[in-house]
Design a protein around this motif. Structure first.
Motif: not given
Length: 374
Positions: A65-72, A77-85
């Motif tokens: 899933q591309l980070a196509f703008d700052d909001k995304e 970034a929040k999801l990356a800290t909330a879930f296991d890699d």
């Protein structure tokens, strides 16, 4: 013994007929009911897919899933800290390009266990059971109950009868009185089928932004999908092929070049359109159905005081269930929802936390209407 009544001549003729669907996990970092449903459904579907032919019926190539703008980018970034890699991890642009095999405008969130599925293969696999029979050209016009059995009628013809019925016809379940009040919305989506080239075969993972493009299945890529809230016609349009090509440019101008899209005539492109079916809260609608008028009478006191817990048995329509409202996540949520209905019907432990199962319950809308007085 299960009879599947299919109005077409075979299964997967509508939205499930697309050549490739994506195991797309749109999650929340806050542990919402929808996020829990998606996580559980993803695991369930992935286990199912292991029985199918990899590379032809599905492929665990990963989803980016591309980070196509700052909001995304902030959301990711929040999801990356909330879930296991092991489930998802952030990739910078260089890492994303190395993973995808094509040049991209940004990095994004990578789901290594995701991928694409050929939905007809999954439907057929679930039908392949000694106690399931598929009845084609069986268009159910009316349901009646007689002698404890639900009867499915096509005009004057009795198609089948059983003590338990599951209505699983997307937005068309509203044709039956028990589902007439469910707030289901149909959204037309069109995919475009693009011939693979030697250069486009370098794409190694599904890539998503506002749309998605998948690595080739056989000799073609699937690109999509449009969102049209107004068009009721299922004939593919040139305008939506053009819109899908614009989505591809946003995903990867490099891949568009590899696919030689500038040389393609949109009027000659192949594709198909179908309807998604979604609910206002984006959760599926899964579970037993109640008699709406009797429900409103039994719980009328909630309109005056929503804090009450009435000691009144719900007026169920015994043996009648619904499974609908899966939107664009059906590959992830629909198979598990079948298990949920099996558990509701047989009194087994639920395959989801009870709070999540209740969040998907069809009665939630009638309850909200009573409490809000609408």
């Amino acid at each position: 013994q299960v009879s599947v009544l299919e109005r077409h001549d075979g299964p997967a003729q509508e939205a499930s007929g697309n050549p490739q669907g994506v195991l797309y996990l749109k999650l929340s970092a806050h542990g919402t009911a929808l996020s829990q449903m998606i996580l559980s459904g993803f695991g369930y579907t992935r286990r199912w897919l292991e029985h199918l032919q990899r590379g032809h019926d599905w492929d665990a190539c990963g989803v980016l899933q591309l980070a196509f703008d700052d909001k995304e980018g902030e959301r990711q970034a929040k999801l990356a800290t909330a879930f296991d890699d092991s489930l998802l991890r952030q990739l910078d642009r260089a890492q994303a390009e190395a993973t995808a095999g094509v040049a991209l405008a940004s990095g994004g969130l990578f789901y290594p266990e995701g991928g694409w599925v050929h939905p007809p293969a999954l439907c057929q696999a679930q039908l392949n059971h000694p106690r399931i029979r598929l009845l084609g050209h069986a268009n159910v016009i009316a349901l009646r109950k007689a002698d404890g059995l639900w009867q499915a009628w096509d005009g004057e013809r009795l198609l089948a009868s059983a003590p338990l019925v599951v209505l699983a016809g997307a937005a068309d379940v509203r044709h039956f009185p028990a589902c007439a009040g469910l707030p289901l919305k149909r959204i037309r989506g069109q995919i475009t089928r693009l011939p693979a080239t030697l250069a486009s075969r370098e794409l190694r993972t599904v890539v998503c932004a506002d749309g998605y493009v998948a690595p080739p299945r056989g000799d073609e890529h699937t690109l999509g999908a449009s969102f049209d809230f107004h068009n009721e016609d299922l004939a593919p349009t040139v305008a939506e092929h053009q819109g899908n090509l614009a989505l591809l440019d946003d995903i990867s101008a490099d891949l568009a070049t590899r696919l030689r899209t500038a040389e393609l005539d949109p009027a000659q492109l192949q594709g198909r359109a179908a309807f998604r079916c979604t609910s206002p809260d984006y959760l599926p609608i899964v579970g037993p159905l109640a008699d709406v008028e009797a429900f409103n009478q039994a719980y009328a006191m909630l309109a005056k005081d929503a804090r009450q817990v009435p000691d009144v048995a719900c007026p169920w329509l015994e043996g009648l269930y619904v499974n609908s409202g899966h939107g664009s996540r059906g590959l992830i949520t629909a198979p598990l929802s079948g298990e949920l209905i099996g558990a509701w019907a047989s009194g087994e432990p639920l395959p989801l936390p009870r709070a999540v199962a209740e969040a998907c319950h069809p009665n939630r809308f009638a309850l909200r209407r009573l409490i809000r007085g609408k």
